[in-house]
Design a protein around this motif. Sequence first.
Motif, PDB file in Angstrom:
ATOM      1  N   HIS A   1      -6.689   4.699  -7.690  1.00 24.60           N
ATOM      2  CA  HIS A   1      -6.200   6.055  -7.435  1.00 24.60           C
ATOM      3  C   HIS A   1      -7.037   7.042  -8.240  1.00 24.60           C
ATOM      4  O   HIS A   1      -7.140   6.932  -9.474  1.00 24.60           O
TER       5      HIS A   1
ATOM      6  N   GLN B   1      -8.320   8.278 -13.536  1.00 24.76           N
ATOM      7  CA  GLN B   1      -8.469   7.250 -12.503  1.00 24.76           C
ATOM      8  C   GLN B   1      -7.623   6.031 -12.890  1.00 24.76           C
ATOM      9  O   GLN B   1      -7.712   5.533 -14.011  1.00 24.76           O
TER      10      GLN B   1
ATOM     11  N   THR C   1      -5.829   7.757  -2.972  1.00 26.35           N
ATOM     12  CA  THR C   1      -5.683   6.329  -3.246  1.00 26.35           C
ATOM     13  C   THR C   1      -6.515   5.542  -2.247  1.00 26.35           C
ATOM     14  O   THR C   1      -6.414   5.759  -1.036  1.00 26.35           O
ATOM     15  N   SER C   2      -7.347   4.641  -2.780  1.00 23.30           N
ATOM     16  CA  SER C   2      -8.188   3.820  -1.911  1.00 23.30           C
ATOM     17  C   SER C   2      -7.336   2.785  -1.190  1.00 23.30           C
ATOM     18  O   SER C   2      -6.188   2.531  -1.539  1.00 23.30           O
TER      19      SER C   2
ATOM     20  N   PHE D   1       2.269   6.798  -6.842  1.00 24.34           N
ATOM     21  CA  PHE D   1       1.199   7.663  -7.346  1.00 24.34           C
ATOM     22  C   PHE D   1       1.530   9.134  -7.088  1.00 24.34           C
ATOM     23  O   PHE D   1       1.218   9.998  -7.899  1.00 24.34           O
TER      24      PHE D   1
ATOM     25  N   VAL E   1      -6.049  -1.680  -6.237  1.00 28.83           N
ATOM     26  CA  VAL E   1      -6.081  -0.362  -5.598  1.00 28.83           C
ATOM     27  C   VAL E   1      -6.523   0.637  -6.648  1.00 28.83           C
ATOM     28  O   VAL E   1      -6.116   0.554  -7.808  1.00 28.83           O
TER      29      VAL E   1
ATOM     30  N   LEU F   1       2.604   1.794  -3.387  1.00 30.08           N
ATOM     31  CA  LEU F   1       1.715   2.347  -4.407  1.00 30.08           C
ATOM     32  C   LEU F   1       1.470   3.832  -4.164  1.00 30.08           C
ATOM     33  O   LEU F   1       1.483   4.643  -5.101  1.00 30.08           O
ATOM     34  N   ASP F   2       1.210   4.214  -2.892  1.00 27.64           N
ATOM     35  CA  ASP F   2       0.980   5.628  -2.582  1.00 27.64           C
ATOM     36  C   ASP F   2       2.162   6.479  -3.014  1.00 27.64           C
ATOM     37  O   ASP F   2       2.000   7.556  -3.598  1.00 27.64           O
TER      38      ASP F   2
ATOM     39  N   GLN G   1       0.841  -1.205   0.000  1.00 23.92           N
ATOM     40  CA  GLN G   1       0.000   0.000   0.000  1.00 23.92           C
ATOM     41  C   GLN G   1       0.876   1.256   0.000  1.00 23.92           C
ATOM     42  O   GLN G   1       0.660   2.197  -0.757  1.00 23.92           O
TER      43      GLN G   1
END
Length: 906
Positions: free
Chosen positions: A258, A245, A267-268, A237, A256, A233-234, A230
Amino acid sequence: MSRQAPTGTQTTSTVRRQSMRQRIILLVGLSVLLTAVVTGSLAYVRIQGVVHDQGETILAGDTRLVAVRFERAFASIAKDLRTIAGTPPIRGIQRAMANGGRDPLDGSELDDWRHRLETIFTAIMRSDPSYFQIRYIGVQDAGRELVRVDRVENWLRPQTVSALQQKGGEDYFLRAMEARVGDVVFSELTFNREYGVRDPRLIPTLRAMLPIESPNGQRFGFLVINIDYQRMLDANFRVVAPLHQTIVTTSTGDYVIHTPEGSSAGTSGLEMGEAYSRPVPPIVRLVANGQQPDGFFEFSDVVAYMVHLRERPGLRTPPLGIVLQVPKAVFDEPSNLTRRDLLVAGFLTTLFCVVMATLAARQMLDPFRVLTDSFAASSQEDLQRQLPVDRPDELGDLARALHDRTQRLMESEVQAEVILNNMLEGVILFDGEGVISKINSSAEMILGLRPSQVVGQTVDMLFDEEARRQNASLLVDQSGQSTVGRARELDFLNGSGDRIPVEVSVAVLHLPGRIRYSCVFRDISRRRQVDRMKAEFVSTVSHELRTPLTSIRGSLDLVSGLLPKEFPAQLAQMLELARKNTERLILLVNDILDFERLQANRTIFRPVVCKVEELLSRALDLQTGMAQGRNIDLRLAAELDPDLAIEVDPDRFQQILANFLSNAIKFSPEGGVVEITVTQAGKRLRIGVRDQGVGIPESFRPFVFMPFTQADGTSSRQVSGTGLGLAITKKLAEGMGGEVGFESVEGEGSEFWVAFDRYHVVPQATLVPTDAEEALLGLHVEDDRDFASVMRALLRDTLVLHTATSLAEARRMIAETAFDIYIIDIGLPDGSALSLLDEIPADDPRPVIVVTALDQPIEDARVDVRIVKSRFSDKELIRHLREQIARYRAAKPPAPPRSNVRGPMA
């Protein structure tokens, strides 16, 4: 602002102008305006013709950009793993474990290597917050962890040996064991597990693994980086910031989302395939149900483009799909319903504009065509007569400007021709191929050739056959170096076939689209004749003055020694006066001859390493008589290390000190003190002569070392001399690699000094003293004096080693001394020492060992051994030397032992 027209024409201020520019702008403006109104109106309502293809292309490009960012992120992880794998603790732990907990290479304990690896893990984890665990796992003991560092909250914690776990039953352990050597592989996305149970922090974990082999090629274990998926990825991004999206999904359905903007921007959380908490996007189900190729997808409310991450050699990335999706309403917003109408209207409008522009251009631009034809077919004088300078429009302005420019150009050409032909030096212009395009009148006179005999020929015609065989050239010298911008002397061939000595200078002329060269030369036959006369004169002076003066001095000394006691004192005084004046004359002749040789670079230096104590003692002894004559206390003001030495030509060094000491004695007051000082200045030894004289005036200090200068240059000066002594001293010191200088306080005295590199005398060394073999002589080419000193200390019982700090010095030593072994470095200030191998015959059995800081292979069969400085040991070096020396002794006949060897001090 009005312009002055040529004579006989009207000025533009009195004629009504009909601007061609205004007519063209008006016509084109109307055409463009009509085209813009027609095509713009149709394009506004019918724009969708090409939007779909363009949108798909743009979406595909944006998706690939995001995918590239993630590929780089995984490549960065692989790079970190390989960086760790290349650190010494990885192999150190292996060696320590294989030898009972102690590394036989350097004696380090296993725990020492673990602590070092923990430090490296900690540094890597600090650089990337998404790394929450790094481990070194061994194959033995059911996959026991060897070293491990965890991220706990905001700090990093190495685990104790007792806390290390066995991971042999984990899926990723089996995956790492099956990986190829050098490949970085990734595990499937799971929650992290500790001691067989799921970590309560519920960290979605992706593991990157790199196998580690033992020296015998067996799988020893592997390095593992646990990545917070997680957080990774954050971070990516935030860097790539996609405009649409974005969905990152795995083959197991984990994804995931974004969102770049709106109320749900950000980001979910990670949605795991085990239990979804929200509706699953259709594209995710397509990826989870089977391998879908990269491409464009349309759904009821969105369009999407998907790209799978590509595997690279040595990097097996996880099976991720990168998806960018756009609402269909946004994607289909433009319209292209009337593309055909737009094309028809554009064609008709364009055709109309072309027809109108053609008619207008034909009417307005024909005069320009006529003017262009005149340029191509007329000489400058005819062109000036044909220019339409009386036209009242832009063409008239152009014609008048061309008339003025042509006039100035003609005047400039005439001026250049006059200057060129009135130069005393010869000038030759030629191109890059060497073809001569022009010569001036001085070149004609010097060479005895007419322009018709030279122009169109190459510059090779200036050299005779012998010079051509030696690759004589105007642009490069015999060593291949460019000669552009520097003067040199050559022999040209004149029209009669005779050689003419000339001084040549070549310059580059950068012209538009081409390069030309100018060669300026002057006849130096007269200078050569003067040089020959000067050399003959110096030879005559050397023979015809030195020989009789020496005889006179010897006769005077003999007569003085045989004088009876009753000999009149006045006659004895006259003999002493004659002897002193003979000495002055000998000094004058020697100074002049020495200075001439130094100026002509004909002085030969034979440097050897000499003890400073012996040199200074000899210098004091030689000047004692002169000092006693003026009641001067001459002494050494320093206690010297008996082994302290410098590399000089002993006779030339004594000449330097004699100049310093004689000047100090002459300029010191009666009963004064003259001291020799010895100080260290960095890696150099500074030897000075300090007096208590009148000092040097501030205004004269810039000229102290210039020839034929003295602070008191009048005919009534108190101290005699030629003014050449210090100039000769400076040349001698520089010729032996030293430097000179002085310090002076007016009214208190001066100190003149000379500085050379410090050396220490090294005791005699032989290879194998017990076998009474001869001492082999080695040359060490190395510019780092500290390292050279270490090498000599290491090899003092093995080899007699001389050091050269530059290629020039090494070549000189090779030419003068027959060495038995060569130890060379690659990088020197004046080039690569490998070039010295070209001076050693191919069949020469003498060993060549390269000791260098560059850790790279050397593709040269003449190099016997290569040793990297940062990795060699004294035992390894001596072993290599003994092997090479044994091979050399087998091919070399016995020779008498050599004498003591001296080497430079670090």
